[in-house]
Write an enzyme that holds these catalytic residues in place. Sequence first.
Site, mmCIF file in Angstrom:
data_model
loop_
_atom_site.group_PDB
_atom_site.id
_atom_site.type_symbol
_atom_site.label_atom_id
_atom_site.label_comp_id
_atom_site.label_asym_id
_atom_site.label_seq_id
_atom_site.Cartn_x
_atom_site.Cartn_y
_atom_site.Cartn_z
ATOM 1 N N GLY A 91 0.780 -1.226 0.000
ATOM 2 C CA GLY A 91 0.000 0.000 0.000
ATOM 3 C C GLY A 91 0.812 1.277 0.000
ATOM 4 O O GLY A 91 2.048 1.273 -0.010
ATOM 5 N N GLY A 116 0.155 24.799 1.320
ATOM 6 C CA GLY A 116 0.590 25.020 2.695
ATOM 7 C C GLY A 116 -0.049 24.064 3.681
ATOM 8 O O GLY A 116 -0.150 24.372 4.876
ATOM 9 N N ILE A 174 1.198 17.924 3.763
ATOM 10 C CA ILE A 174 2.173 17.337 2.842
ATOM 11 C C ILE A 174 3.190 18.389 2.412
ATOM 12 O O ILE A 174 4.407 18.149 2.437
ATOM 13 C CB ILE A 174 1.464 16.729 1.619
ATOM 14 C CG1 ILE A 174 0.561 15.568 2.041
ATOM 15 C CG2 ILE A 174 2.478 16.238 0.585
ATOM 16 C CD1 ILE A 174 -0.281 14.986 0.915
ATOM 17 N N GLY A 215 -3.098 18.285 -2.064
ATOM 18 C CA GLY A 215 -4.046 17.268 -1.629
ATOM 19 C C GLY A 215 -4.053 16.040 -2.515
ATOM 20 O O GLY A 215 -3.351 15.971 -3.533
ATOM 21 N N HIS A 252 10.984 10.344 34.259
ATOM 22 C CA HIS A 252 11.710 11.614 34.130
ATOM 23 C C HIS A 252 13.134 11.334 33.676
ATOM 24 O O HIS A 252 13.780 10.420 34.185
ATOM 25 C CB HIS A 252 11.724 12.326 35.489
ATOM 26 C CG HIS A 252 12.459 13.622 35.473
ATOM 27 N ND1 HIS A 252 11.876 14.795 35.041
ATOM 28 C CD2 HIS A 252 13.732 13.939 35.827
ATOM 29 C CE1 HIS A 252 12.752 15.785 35.144
ATOM 30 N NE2 HIS A 252 13.890 15.279 35.630
#
Length: 453
Positions: free
Chosen positions: A43, A175, A178, A260, A441
Amino acid sequence: MSTLDLDVVILGFGKAGKTIAMKRGQAGDRVAIVEQSPQMYGGTCINIGCVPTKTLLTDAHRHHRTGDANHATALKEAQRRRDGLTAKLNEANKRLAEGSNVMLIDGRAAFTGERTVEVTGGEERLTITAETVVINTGAVPVRPGILGIDLDRVLDSTQVQRVPEYPRRLAVVGGGPIGLEFATMFAQFGTQVTVLDGASTFLGRYDRDIAQAVRGDLEAQGIEIISGARVEEFRAEGEGVVVRHSGGEVEADYALVAIGRRPATEGLGLDKAGVATTERGAIEVDEHLRTSAPGVYAAGDVTGGPQFTYISYDDHRVILDDRWGDGERTTEGRIFPTTTFVQPPLAQIGMGEDEAREDTQRRGHTLEIKAQDVADMAIVPRPKILEQPQGRAKFLVDKEDDRILGATLYCVDSQELINTVAVAMRHGVAASELGAGIYTHPSSSEVFNALLG
């Protein structure tokens, strides 16, 4: 022409599809995965998405920290490591599928009727009929109809990972996540990066304090961001490309178009199977991921929903439960985080500040905003130890019921921390309870003590 009659056929080797295939193959079903390219076994995520891009980002960050000026060599070495890792994962996925009694069929699939597909590979054709069909073909980069979009030096998010030569200058069109991830990567390899963001507001989905912090850090890395830049033309010039936009021109060696991805449904013949789609080509599904055609499901990016491999993984559970289980699991009300891998990573879940304020006011409650710059968190030394003190963390809490409404973590390890917040939100863990936890911590988890304790 030959034929196969199966229990399950999966179109596309994506996360949901391959997991369903392997589980049903192990259960004794006759199962096949149809994949149009052997280079995509496993994939998008392992071949051209999450894994290879984060490998490049990791190597870019490591290179940047060394101060080495040999950027071109560093990029080539990162590309070689990327290619080696994806090749191993690709082969591993093939072995896993075959070891789970899953037949792998190379070729392009298209529906010819109800739960029937024809697979074409060269001059060969295979007709497959199955009781259950899962469409898991993913998404492809959007390439807008801009003059010059087909020039050799105008690349998409897949092509730019193998850019043939070191780009001294890169124009990034977009912007969003990606575009900003690649901007970060190339800037850390020493490239002069200009981001042409078509939106007038930078990172408009995020609260303004977070967006301003991210923008400041990107600009500190030498990335120029031009907001409201509508790209009008790509033009070849010498050994580079000129990007003309609404506010001027940008000269670069290469341009990356990252605006996109759209569902990959073209050529599937969905109408012949009675599978309905939206105007944008996404497959319409219900909360069980059933399509309009009986016995046909769709999962992952192809449904037009959130484009994340972990959403696709959850999709496989929904489909398995609906088809072979009790049908109780659905996609309704899913709470999930997102991360954009700039430096440091930007992770978010739930509501933003404006939405949370409206929500609490509507219910007569009070919104508590618990936010602080990471550099000012005295009890969280890990970012300083790593020499990465940049960032800001923010929680939105309903004061009356102590419920986390949303969180944005822009800090070291935020891609891990946000998963803890997601579990807390899913199971109703109070904000103060998360803040009262005892954490190792030094660790990034101490941000919960700092803001919620």
